[in-house]
Design a protein around this motif. Structure first.
Motif, mmCIF file in Angstrom:
data_model
loop_
_atom_site.group_PDB
_atom_site.id
_atom_site.type_symbol
_atom_site.label_atom_id
_atom_site.label_comp_id
_atom_site.label_asym_id
_atom_site.label_seq_id
_atom_site.Cartn_x
_atom_site.Cartn_y
_atom_site.Cartn_z
ATOM 1 N N ASP A 275 0.818 -1.210 0.000
ATOM 2 C CA ASP A 275 0.000 0.000 0.000
ATOM 3 C C ASP A 275 0.855 1.265 0.000
ATOM 4 O OD1 ASP A 275 -2.855 1.052 0.313
ATOM 5 O OD2 ASP A 275 -1.816 2.085 1.956
ATOM 6 N N SER A 277 3.879 1.626 -1.029
ATOM 7 C CA SER A 277 4.634 1.762 -2.281
ATOM 8 C C SER A 277 3.785 2.446 -3.344
ATOM 9 C CB SER A 277 5.108 0.393 -2.775
ATOM 10 O OG SER A 277 6.087 -0.144 -1.918
ATOM 11 N N LYS A 278 2.504 2.132 -3.368
ATOM 12 C CA LYS A 278 1.604 2.792 -4.317
ATOM 13 C C LYS A 278 1.505 4.284 -4.028
ATOM 14 C CE LYS A 278 -1.809 -0.186 -3.612
ATOM 15 N NZ LYS A 278 -3.138 -0.843 -3.759
ATOM 16 N N LYS A 279 1.483 4.648 -2.756
ATOM 17 C CA LYS A 279 1.392 6.063 -2.379
ATOM 18 C C LYS A 279 2.718 6.781 -2.599
ATOM 19 C CE LYS A 279 -2.120 5.146 1.137
ATOM 20 N NZ LYS A 279 -2.431 5.125 2.595
ATOM 21 N N TYR A 301 0.096 -9.889 -7.757
ATOM 22 C CA TYR A 301 -0.908 -8.970 -8.307
ATOM 23 C C TYR A 301 -1.500 -9.593 -9.570
ATOM 24 C CZ TYR A 301 -2.877 -4.399 -9.600
ATOM 25 O OH TYR A 301 -3.719 -3.354 -9.920
ATOM 26 N N TYR A 357 1.776 -3.142 -11.489
ATOM 27 C CA TYR A 357 0.760 -2.216 -10.978
ATOM 28 C C TYR A 357 0.830 -0.868 -11.683
ATOM 29 C CZ TYR A 357 -1.534 1.112 -7.891
ATOM 30 O OH TYR A 357 -2.332 2.120 -7.393
ATOM 31 N N HIS A 358 2.049 -0.392 -11.979
ATOM 32 C CA HIS A 358 2.210 0.916 -12.607
ATOM 33 C C HIS A 358 3.388 0.878 -13.566
ATOM 34 C CE1 HIS A 358 2.342 5.339 -12.966
ATOM 35 N NE2 HIS A 358 3.656 5.180 -12.960
#
Length: 379
Positions: A275, A277-279, A301, A357-358
């Motif tokens: 979580d 890492s996404k932020k 994922y 994820y990105h």
């Protein structure tokens, strides 16, 4: 005649090693005499091959046989890492500092100029705590001796692991493949603080798997919680976000790999790694000193997945596979061998499945490399 010439050449090469052909140094620890400080503790603990037990005292004196001086000192320290010094006796019979190591490494190697008597002492602390010590004669240090270097440049890959041993269990062959075989600039970062025993164990595993830059040790106290909210509540969500954002900006990785959003088996610290890492991906890119991570992969994922084959032989590890090395790296975590977890590239926690994820460089197409599209993007 030719046979005699060849025999003479072999003998000469054995007697006078050519550049690049230096012999491996012999360990001389068992030949040395140790003089312990008054009121010291654990005098027999340095040779028991355990990181849990250790010697603790104001200093440790070392005496080698006169004909076998010491050219290398390798210590695994216990407790908090502190600056330490190597001292020798001057003409007046007083101890004076010859070398100082302020790198704060849990496992530290120092080359020495052939000393027959010296002592190890802290620079400022009251005591020095040594879990294991190894002393070497003249020659090249053995490959298993960890001569860590500070991280330099920018990272190709940052692996964010919640705890020591997670980097082998859940990220599988990523570390040996990219740090060892592919020689990428890899930094392994831990979110939680570790006991000195577990720091020594994780260093053994990383070194075995080809990492040579000293890892980033975490600052958050290890707690067993199941939910993301509980973990953030204990550590402080803002604190964790600022910490990981700082890691991204400091190391400037092109690729980041971290845990499953569900925490693999549900661990709150694992969930937090995913979580945050996404932020941090967003926060790190903001401002003049920002850094844009190009790709973020999360373990297990479900979208844009890569399924790696860790069973291919690797030349860097003399034919052993990335799976072999991850398994060997996990076994270095001796204190964690009774927790029921094993290295596996199958089942619920398969360590060869990662989802993108990105991406700043488009979706993976070949789906066989974390760095797909990155070289073209840089050019």
């Amino acid at each position: 005649m030719k046979m005699k010439w060849l025999l003479a050449l072999v003998i000469c090469l054995a007697m006078f090693a050519l550049p690049g052909m230096a012999q491996e140094a012999e360990e001389i620890t068992d030949q040395c005499r140790f003089v312990y400080a008054p009121r010291s503790e654990g005098k027999k603990n340095m040779g028991d091959r355990s990181y849990i037990t250790y010697y603790k005292g104001k200093y440790l004196e070392v005496e080698t046989p006169a004909e076998v001086p010491c050219f290398g000192l390798y210590c695994s320290f216990a407790g908090r890492e502190i600056p330490y010094q190597v001292q020798t006796l001057n003409a007046e019979g007083e101890w004076e500092t010859l070398l100082t190591d302020d790198r704060l490494y849990a496992n530290s190697y120092l080359p020495l100029p052939g000393l027959s008597a010296f002592r190890i002492a802290p620079v400022e602390a009251e005591n020095v705590s040594i879990a294991e010590i190894h002393l070497f004669g003249e020659g090249e240090k053995p490959g298993w001796v960890q001569d860590w270097k500070p991280f330099e440049g920018k990272a190709d890959l940052l692996v964010l692991s919640a705890h020591a041993d997670d980097e082998m269990l859940f990220f599988g062959g990523i570390i040996p493949y990219y740090a060892g075989q592919m020689q990428k600039n890899v930094i392994v970062c831990y979110l939680t603080d570790q006991t000195s025993c577990r720091r020594n164990e994780l260093l053994d595993g990383l070194w075995l798997c080809g990492v040579r830059a000293y890892p980033s040790m975490g600052v958050f106290k290890d707690i067993k919680v199941d939910t993301l909210g509980d973990c953030y509540g204990y550590w402080g969500e803002k604190n964790v976000e600022e910490y990981v954002t700082g890691l991204f900006r400091k190391y400037q990785p092109d690729v980041v790999v971290t845990h499953d959003v569900r925490g693999e088996y549900g661990h709150g610290a694992h969930r937090t790694c995913a979580d945050v890492s996404k932020k941090a991906l967003v926060k790190a890119a903001e401002g003049e000193n920002g850094w844009q991570v190009k790709k973020l992969y999360l373990h297990l994922y479900k979208e844009n997945q890569i399924v790696f084959d860790w069973r291919q032989p690797l030349s860097f590890f003399e034919g052993k596979t990335a799976f072999d090395m991850a398994n060997a790296g996990f076994k270095c975590h001796a204190s964690q061998q009774s927790n029921g977890l094993i290295v596996q590239d199958w089942g619920r926690y398969a360590n060869n499945i990662f989802g993108l994820y990105h991406s700043e460089v488009g979706l993976d197409e070949a789906k066989n490399d974390l760095f797909e599209h990155l070289e073209a993007a840089v050019q």
